[in-house]
Design a protein around this motif. Structure first.
Motif, mmCIF file in Angstrom:
data_model
loop_
_atom_site.group_PDB
_atom_site.id
_atom_site.type_symbol
_atom_site.label_atom_id
_atom_site.label_comp_id
_atom_site.label_asym_id
_atom_site.label_seq_id
_atom_site.Cartn_x
_atom_site.Cartn_y
_atom_site.Cartn_z
ATOM 1 N N TRP A 52 10.755 6.091 -12.161
ATOM 2 C CA TRP A 52 10.065 5.659 -13.359
ATOM 3 C C TRP A 52 8.737 4.805 -13.215
ATOM 4 C CZ3 TRP A 52 15.391 4.341 -15.430
ATOM 5 C CH2 TRP A 52 15.845 5.458 -15.657
ATOM 6 N N ASN A 53 8.952 3.743 -12.033
ATOM 7 C CA ASN A 53 8.012 2.617 -12.100
ATOM 8 C C ASN A 53 7.059 2.567 -10.957
ATOM 9 O OD1 ASN A 53 8.662 0.931 -14.352
ATOM 10 N ND2 ASN A 53 10.734 1.172 -13.429
ATOM 11 N N VAL A 54 7.097 3.866 -10.035
ATOM 12 C CA VAL A 54 6.174 3.827 -8.836
ATOM 13 C C VAL A 54 4.611 3.886 -9.388
ATOM 14 C CG1 VAL A 54 6.591 6.385 -8.330
ATOM 15 C CG2 VAL A 54 5.647 4.704 -6.566
ATOM 16 N N LYS A 55 3.869 3.391 -8.637
ATOM 17 C CA LYS A 55 2.248 3.242 -9.016
ATOM 18 C C LYS A 55 1.622 3.390 -7.654
ATOM 19 C CE LYS A 55 2.729 1.657 -13.441
ATOM 20 N NZ LYS A 55 3.952 2.382 -13.760
ATOM 21 N N GLY A 56 0.251 3.462 -7.546
ATOM 22 C CA GLY A 56 -0.478 3.849 -6.463
ATOM 23 C C GLY A 56 -0.803 5.168 -6.220
ATOM 24 N N MET A 57 -1.568 5.134 -4.915
ATOM 25 C CA MET A 57 -2.161 6.455 -4.667
ATOM 26 C C MET A 57 -1.189 7.531 -4.255
ATOM 27 S SD MET A 57 -5.543 6.317 -4.813
ATOM 28 C CE MET A 57 -5.917 7.619 -3.916
ATOM 29 N N SER A 58 -0.106 7.199 -4.082
ATOM 30 C CA SER A 58 1.102 8.385 -3.654
ATOM 31 C C SER A 58 1.992 8.440 -4.915
ATOM 32 C CB SER A 58 1.873 7.750 -2.502
ATOM 33 O OG SER A 58 1.065 7.579 -1.372
ATOM 34 N N PHE A 59 1.409 8.133 -5.967
ATOM 35 C CA PHE A 59 2.177 8.231 -7.009
ATOM 36 C C PHE A 59 3.076 9.483 -7.390
ATOM 37 C CE2 PHE A 59 2.554 10.080 -11.574
ATOM 38 C CZ PHE A 59 3.648 9.236 -11.787
ATOM 39 N N TYR A 60 2.134 10.670 -7.324
ATOM 40 C CA TYR A 60 2.744 11.815 -7.784
ATOM 41 C C TYR A 60 3.923 12.208 -6.760
ATOM 42 C CZ TYR A 60 3.400 16.341 -9.288
ATOM 43 O OH TYR A 60 3.986 17.921 -9.914
ATOM 44 N N LEU A 62 5.461 10.412 -4.531
ATOM 45 C CA LEU A 62 6.953 9.671 -4.629
ATOM 46 C C LEU A 62 7.615 9.723 -5.882
ATOM 47 C CD1 LEU A 62 5.300 6.362 -2.859
ATOM 48 C CD2 LEU A 62 6.958 8.163 -1.877
ATOM 49 N N HIS A 63 6.863 10.145 -6.981
ATOM 50 C CA HIS A 63 7.613 10.188 -8.375
ATOM 51 C C HIS A 63 8.517 11.427 -8.308
ATOM 52 C CE1 HIS A 63 7.758 10.242 -12.727
ATOM 53 N NE2 HIS A 63 7.598 11.510 -12.565
ATOM 54 N N GLU A 64 8.141 12.477 -7.593
ATOM 55 C CA GLU A 64 8.561 13.736 -7.503
ATOM 56 C C GLU A 64 9.850 13.556 -6.205
ATOM 57 O OE1 GLU A 64 8.247 16.857 -9.112
ATOM 58 O OE2 GLU A 64 6.990 15.613 -10.326
ATOM 59 N N LEU A 65 9.543 12.892 -5.346
ATOM 60 C CA LEU A 65 10.670 12.980 -4.347
ATOM 61 C C LEU A 65 11.667 12.170 -4.671
ATOM 62 C CD1 LEU A 65 11.597 12.817 -1.376
ATOM 63 C CD2 LEU A 65 10.300 10.760 -0.755
ATOM 64 N N PHE A 66 11.525 10.810 -5.524
ATOM 65 C CA PHE A 66 12.308 9.990 -5.913
ATOM 66 C C PHE A 66 13.359 10.666 -7.225
ATOM 67 C CE2 PHE A 66 9.586 5.963 -5.315
ATOM 68 C CZ PHE A 66 9.609 6.080 -4.002
ATOM 69 N N ASP A 67 12.740 11.753 -7.952
ATOM 70 C CA ASP A 67 13.484 12.267 -8.772
ATOM 71 C C ASP A 67 14.331 13.341 -8.198
ATOM 72 O OD1 ASP A 67 13.825 12.827 -11.483
ATOM 73 O OD2 ASP A 67 12.539 14.567 -11.657
ATOM 74 N N GLU A 68 13.801 14.046 -7.125
ATOM 75 C CA GLU A 68 14.630 14.840 -6.578
ATOM 76 C C GLU A 68 15.835 14.122 -5.768
ATOM 77 O OE1 GLU A 68 13.902 17.495 -2.247
ATOM 78 O OE2 GLU A 68 12.219 17.935 -3.940
ATOM 79 N N GLU A 113 3.972 -1.055 -6.356
ATOM 80 C CA GLU A 113 3.273 -0.023 -5.189
ATOM 81 C C GLU A 113 4.421 0.931 -4.562
ATOM 82 O OE1 GLU A 113 0.114 0.351 -4.522
ATOM 83 O OE2 GLU A 113 -0.474 -1.063 -6.164
ATOM 84 N N GLY A 114 3.926 2.131 -4.156
ATOM 85 C CA GLY A 114 4.688 3.117 -3.483
ATOM 86 C C GLY A 114 5.572 2.504 -2.241
ATOM 87 N N GLU A 115 4.685 1.807 -1.491
ATOM 88 C CA GLU A 115 5.479 1.429 -0.129
ATOM 89 C C GLU A 115 6.492 0.425 -0.555
ATOM 90 O OE1 GLU A 115 4.186 -0.751 4.046
ATOM 91 O OE2 GLU A 115 2.660 0.062 2.791
ATOM 92 N N GLU A 116 6.376 -0.360 -1.391
ATOM 93 C CA GLU A 116 7.348 -1.440 -1.918
ATOM 94 C C GLU A 116 8.674 -0.506 -2.266
ATOM 95 O OE1 GLU A 116 5.050 -5.250 -3.902
ATOM 96 O OE2 GLU A 116 4.858 -3.294 -4.731
#
Length: 173
Positions: A52-60, A62-68, A113-116
């Motif tokens: 829900w809270n990831v931001k940054g250049m890799s947002f999409y 990582l958002h999809e990976l975390f949901d999976e 941030e995504g890396e965090e």
């Protein structure tokens, strides 16, 4: 408003089963599985927190990976809870019980941030993976091959997900 008083020692109640595993072994296995249930629920919600809270250049991505990953953890929650009940135990899987009994540290609420998020999840997937490997050993020692096999299935998936996470953190020297 009506108040419901829980039964004393509800977590210790066992129901009749024809499974040919001695009651003392089932009790010990259910105790291990119960901690796994709490930790798996906690890891799932922490993964959703990152989703829900990831931001940054890799947002999409990582958002999809975390949901999976959270979806896969939901399957493990169900597998563990059903094994508890198959052994005659009671699956205790509320958010409050999970938070109280999880082996995982609280997820940081101040990261963006995504890396965090990848780092925080990597730490938690590694700790959870160690817990699952320990549970394989413990349930093997208790001669419950079926539960050990369930843990082995989870372990393989968690190791793969940890690899996916850590691949985002690799930097050339």
């Amino acid at each position: 408003m009506t108040s419901v008083t829980p039964k004393p020692n509800a977590s210790l109640d066992f129901y009749p089963t024809r499974i040919d595993i001695a009651a003392d072994i089932r009790t010990a296995v259910v105790k291990i599985l119960s901690q796994t249930l709490a930790s798996t629920l906690d890891l799932k919600t922490q993964t959703k927190q990152a989703h829900w809270n990831v931001k940054g250049m890799s947002f999409y991505s990582l958002h999809e990976l975390f949901d999976e990953m959270a979806g896969e953890l939901e399957e493990f929650v169900d597998m563990v809870a059903e094994r508890i009940t198959a052994l005659g135990g009671t699956a205790l899987g509320t958010a409050r019980i999970a938070a109280k009994n999880s082996i995982l540290p609280e997820y940081p609420s101040d990261i963006v941030e995504g890396e965090e998020h990848v780092t925080a999840l990597s730490d938690r997937f590694a700790a959870y993976g160690a817990h699952v490997r320990s549970a394989i050993e413990q349930t093997n020692e208790l001669t419950d091959a079926d539960t050990a096999d369930l843990y082995t299935e989870i372990s393989r998936a968690i190791d793969k997900r940890l690899w996916f996470l850590e691949a985002h953190l690799v930097k050339k020297s």
